[in-house]
Design an enzyme around this catalytic site. Structure first.
Site, PDB file in Angstrom:
ATOM      1  N   LYS A   1       0.869  -1.362  -0.071  1.00 37.67           N
ATOM      2  CA  LYS A   1       0.035  -0.068  -0.080  1.00 37.67           C
ATOM      3  C   LYS A   1       0.784   1.218   0.011  1.00 37.67           C
ATOM      4  O   LYS A   1       1.970   1.344   0.740  1.00 37.67           O
ATOM      5  CB  LYS A   1      -0.826  -0.160   1.242  1.00 37.67           C
ATOM      6  CG  LYS A   1      -2.168  -0.986   1.248  1.00 37.67           C
ATOM      7  CD  LYS A   1      -3.332  -0.696   0.405  1.00 37.67           C
ATOM      8  CE  LYS A   1      -3.797   0.664   0.544  1.00 37.67           C
ATOM      9  NZ  LYS A   1      -4.718   0.685   1.881  1.00 37.67           N
TER      10      LYS A   1
ATOM     11  N   GLU B   1      -5.834  13.234   2.229  1.00 33.46           N
ATOM     12  CA  GLU B   1      -6.877  12.869   3.212  1.00 33.46           C
ATOM     13  C   GLU B   1      -7.057  13.936   4.555  1.00 33.46           C
ATOM     14  O   GLU B   1      -8.123  14.165   4.902  1.00 33.46           O
ATOM     15  CB  GLU B   1      -6.781  11.273   3.713  1.00 33.46           C
ATOM     16  CG  GLU B   1      -6.834  10.477   2.677  1.00 33.46           C
ATOM     17  CD  GLU B   1      -6.595   9.191   3.069  1.00 33.46           C
ATOM     18  OE1 GLU B   1      -7.261   8.384   3.832  1.00 33.46           O
ATOM     19  OE2 GLU B   1      -5.298   8.619   2.813  1.00 33.46           O
TER      20      GLU B   1
END
Ligand code: ARG
Length: 466
Positions: free
Chosen positions: A284, A291
């Site tokens: 990942k 965000e």
């Protein structure tokens, strides 16, 4: 003397809870340099007007300089029992210079002091935000120039609509941020009046010179009504409103960064510098900065909302409720400054997968509008007729699972016999964006011109700012 500045008529100290709810020093110490600056202006003015003796004014000024040095060196001692930044400075001044220090508070009150200090602080914050936003605009405009001809899908309803250029998309944010800067500048103009000398609420009987203190603190003029000056915080509200809208813009962009960098899109990639890994999934690469920029909006809009609710229903003039303005302003401004810096960092950091963007731009029959426009321009159909013809060709392409430019001329002529070979010149994504030359449109030439215009303007501004 009583360590509480107002202790004369009290025989008891406050309850511990009273002290806790009342004290603002834990957060308003941020105003320390502003409080010193305003006090120095006050002391000079009092001396110049002969309201206090010249040598008392001198002692006060020296004392205030010492206090600021102590603060900057981290050597100033704070105590909740002294409530706020104003009383801390004054109490220390009296400790340092003796009774002369007790003359500083002539013809002023903490009410005009805090209103003045906070205006100074918000003004600095606006200037810092403006510089940050100019930097972000520059990063965006530079990227836009680099990607003036990079084709990507333009979306409506997040459905592929028409091809656009990536540079054009980035310049959309440059425009939004330009308006944000305008709103901050507008708020700054209105806030730049000096409350100092309004005293507690009614003005003062001392022959003060408010023009002088206003000028020394860089204000355009003194405020015209003492009740208004000590009791409104609209300048914070306006600034937080500008900050809210700005953070909404940043949040929308952050959301696009999240989408673009997802596996499904793969339009951009953020490097190790602006992503984090997962503690369980080794593959990942998470866009945490984007965000968090998106999430900081909550704080900023929350602060605006909080302050509006604090102010609602307050009678004139000063009410202690207003002490709650500062934490909101501090927190929101800090969040916005961080969001701006992180956004500029991500813009500079992102690498663009032009091939992936181009491929997506050509998907979903995105040049159907170009076909319809061609039918109008080359064959003289009305736009409604052209829309109908194009609709039938689109249906054909869908059935054959082909992009428009892969349909044969014969196939298209079955729908409209007058279509010629020339139509193919309009069906690719490159010709599509190149044709959008209307003012404000996405054509690469437009984007280059607009990006350069912004860069020139930003450079000029930076040069003027020195
Ligand atoms: N700490 C106070 C505030 O932030 C300063 C003004 C206090 N004034 C007063 N009358 N108690 O609002």
């Amino acid at each position: 003397m009583n360590s509480r500045m107002w202790g004369g008529r009290f025989s008891h100290g406050p309850d511990a809870v009273m002290e806790e709810i009342n004290a603002s020093i834990d957060f308003d110490k941020k105003l320390f340099p502003n409080d010193i600056a305003a006090s120095k202006a006050q002391a000079r003015m009092l001396g110049a007007r002969g309201i206090i003796a010249a040598d008392d004014a001198e002692k006060i000024l020296e004392g205030l300089d010492t206090i600021l040095r102590e603060f900057e060196a981290g050597k100033f001692t704070f105590s909740r029992s002294l409530e706020d930044v104003h009383t801390h400075v004054e109490a220390r001044l009296i400790e340092l210079v003796g009774p002369a220090g007790g003359r500083l508070h002539t013809a002023r009150s903490r009410n005009d002091q805090v209103a003045t200090d906070l205006r100074l602080w918000v003004r600095d914050a606006i200037d810092a935000i403006d510089a940050g936003l100019a930097g972000l605009q520059k990063a965006l405009a530079e990227k836009a120039l680099e990607h003036a001809a990079t084709v990507m899908p333009g979306f409506t309803h997040l459905q592929t609509a028409q091809p656009v250029t990536f540079g054009h998309h980035l310049l959309a944010y440059v425009e939004m941020i330009g308006r944000d800067r305008g709103r901050f500048a507008d708020a700054r103009k209105r806030l730049n009046e000096s409350p100092l000398g309004s005293a507690a609420l009614a003005g003062t009987s001392f022959p003060i010179d408010r023009d002088r203190t206003a000028a020394e603190l860089g204000f355009d003029r003194p405020t015209a009504n003492s009740l208004d000056a000590v009791s409104d915080r609209d300048f914070v509200v306006e600034t937080l409103a500008a900050a809210s809208l700005c953070s909404v813009h940043l949040s929308r962009f952050a959301e696009e960064i999240v989408i673009w960098s997802s596996a499904g899109f793969g339009f951009i990639r953020l490097s190790d510098r602006f992503t984090t890994g997962s503690s369980i999934m080794p593959q990942k690469r998470n866009p945490d900065a984007a965000e968090l920029v998106r999430a900081k909006t909550g704080r900023v809009v929350g602060a605006l909302n909080t302050l509006l609710i604090v102010l609602k229903g307050l009678p004139l003039a000063y009410q202690k409720d207003m002490q709650e303005d500062k934490e909101q302003a501090f927190d929101a401004i800090e969040a916005l400054e961080l969001a701006i810096a992180a956004t500029a960092g991500m813009v500079r950091d992102m690498s663009v997968d032009k091939a992936a963007m181009r491929k997506a731009a050509g998907a979903a029959l995105s040049t159907a509008t170009d076909l319809a426009d061609w039918l109008v321009q080359a064959l003289g159909l009305t736009f409604r007729q052209a829309h109908e013809v194009t609709g039938r060709i689109v249906r054909l392409a869908e059935a054959r699972k082909l992009p428009l430019h892969r349909l044969s001329l014969a196939e298209m002529q079955e729908v409209e016999p007058r279509i010629t070979e020339a139509v193919y010149g309009r069906l690719g994504v490159g010709p599509s964006v190149a044709s959008r030359v209307s003012y404000g449109g996405t054509a690469p030439g437009n984007v280059r011109r607009e990006a350069r215009r912004w860069l020139r303007r930003l450079d000029k501004e930076a040069a003027a700012a020195g």
